[in-house]
Design an enzyme around this catalytic site. Structure first.
Site, short mmCIF file in Angstrom:
data_model
loop_
_atom_site.label_atom_id
_atom_site.label_comp_id
_atom_site.label_asym_id
_atom_site.label_seq_id
_atom_site.Cartn_x
_atom_site.Cartn_y
_atom_site.Cartn_z
N CYS A 110 33.94 47.69 42.11
CA CYS A 110 34.68 47.42 40.68
C CYS A 110 34.85 48.64 39.42
CB CYS A 110 34.46 45.93 40.08
SG CYS A 110 34.53 44.66 41.38
N HIS A 245 36.06 46.15 32.37
CA HIS A 245 35.96 46.01 33.75
C HIS A 245 36.53 44.03 32.95
CE1 HIS A 245 36.65 44.19 37.72
NE2 HIS A 245 35.29 43.90 37.12
N ASN A 275 40.37 38.90 37.91
CA ASN A 275 39.50 40.15 38.42
C ASN A 275 40.61 40.48 40.10
OD1 ASN A 275 38.35 42.04 39.05
ND2 ASN A 275 35.81 40.13 39.11
#
Ligand code: UT7
Length: 320
Positions: A110, A245, A275
């Protein structure tokens, strides 16, 4: 010499999957998902390949920057897994764009977008490039167990891209890695070698110990944001926008409360996309750009965290 951002782009699959739809597939409901994560829907690939999304995002960014594919000196794609293990996703992007420069992938999970920006920064510092395309693309729907309610409600697919040119707008960048394959992993394709005697019982899909990763995320986002802003020689009140994020709205809110940053300065897209791993910050950046929120001189603080365990944070001046 470092870089400036010349243009941004993004692309997401057409298919919207709502929380209600998931509640017919696994034992969950909209109330649980939206109150625990902030996610209301996500985009999932159906007829698109990851390369389709990557190339669409890249073309958007090139058009936004006024740069042609032939001008590119390097293409870097952040991804945990492209359409193939080899060739790299970046090679497919290069082919479809008709570019002729070197191209390779970076896997920082990520945090991958920030890792890719750091690699690009090194090329600019060595004077090897004048224009670089960084794409962050993820197809987490392919590694998700759609019968596991603990993970299938969280993730989505998407791609974000930036075109970088010579400049001095990267004010600081920090990466950290705490090697760990226990709390968050995606198993690799292992083949069927008749010689392989190792036993690895880790299933076929993404595994996450949500609470452990949550703790890591809250602490690391707070620590790395503070440190990268300090390294840039700035104070928190000089930051115009925070781009975190997009893993969980509660993680974002906790970090924002700890940092005492006004909520209107924080970019959030998780309600629409879930996500999307490394692409989440790149997609968010493009949306903010296209909404006209960013102005020359604005200070952007980016913070990402994820599998690895990795973190990546940076402070960039917006100068378009
Ligand atoms: O980008 C990579 C980094 N990833 C992250 O940053 C994710 C970090 N972690 C998180 O965001 C949160 O931990 C989750 C959203 C994954 C989970 O939220 P939580 O508040 O930590 O829930 P939990 O794991 O403590 O589970 C609470 C309960 C459990 O039931 P019991 O044991 O209390 O009866 C779960 O079985 O919620 C249950 N549960 C669900 N219930 C309805 C777990 N998933 C679901 C679901 N729907 N989808």
């Amino acid at each position: 010499m470092s870089f400036s951002i010349l243009g941004t782009g993004h692309a997401v699959p057409e298919r919207v999957v709502t929380n209600d739809e998931l509640s017919h597939m696994v034992d969950t409901n909209d109330e649980w998902i939206s109150s625990r994560t902030g996610i209301r829907e996500r985009r999932v690939m159906t007829t698109e390949s990851l390369t389709d999304l990557s190339v669409a995002a890249a073309k958007n960014a090139l058009e936004n920057a006024g740069v042609t594919p032939q001008e590119l000196d390097l293409i870097i794609c952040a991804t945990i897994q492209g359409d193939y293990l080899s060739p790299a996703e970046a090679c497919l992007i290069q082919k479809e764009l008709g570019a002729s420069c070197p191209a390779f992938d970076v896997n920082g999970a990520c945090s991958g977008f920030v890792y890719a920006l750091d690699v690009a920064d090194g090329y600019f510092a060595r004077g090897r490039v004048k224009k670089v395309l960084v794409v962050a693309s993820e197809a987490l729907s392919r590694v998700t167990d759609w019968s596991d309610r603990r993970t299938c409600v969280l993730f989505g697919d998407g791609s974000g891209a930036v075109v970088l040119g010579e400049g001095d707008d990267l004010l600081s960048l920090r990466l950290t890695t705490t090697g760990n394959d226990q709390v968050l992993y995606v198993p690799a394709f292992r083949g069927k070698s008749p010689f392989d005697q190792t036993v690895k019982e880790c299933g076929d899909y993404i595994y996450m110990n949500g609470q452990e990763v949550y703790r890591f995320a809250v602490n690391s986002m707070f620590r790395e944001l503070k440190a990268s802003i300090e390294e840039a020689g700035l104070t928190l009140d000089q930051v115009d926008y925070l781009l975190p994020h997009q893993a969980n709205l509660r993680i974002i809110d906790t970090a924002v409360q700890k940092l005492k940053i006004p909520r209107e300065k924080v970019g959030v897209t998780i309600q629409k996309y879930g996500n999307t791993s490394s692409s989440s910050v790149a997609i968010l950046l493009d949306e903010m750009n296209r909404e006209g929120k960013l102005h020359p001189g604005d200070i952007l603080a980016i913070a990402a965290f994820g599998g690895g365990l990795t973190t990546g944070a940076c402070v960039i001046r917006w100068s378009r």
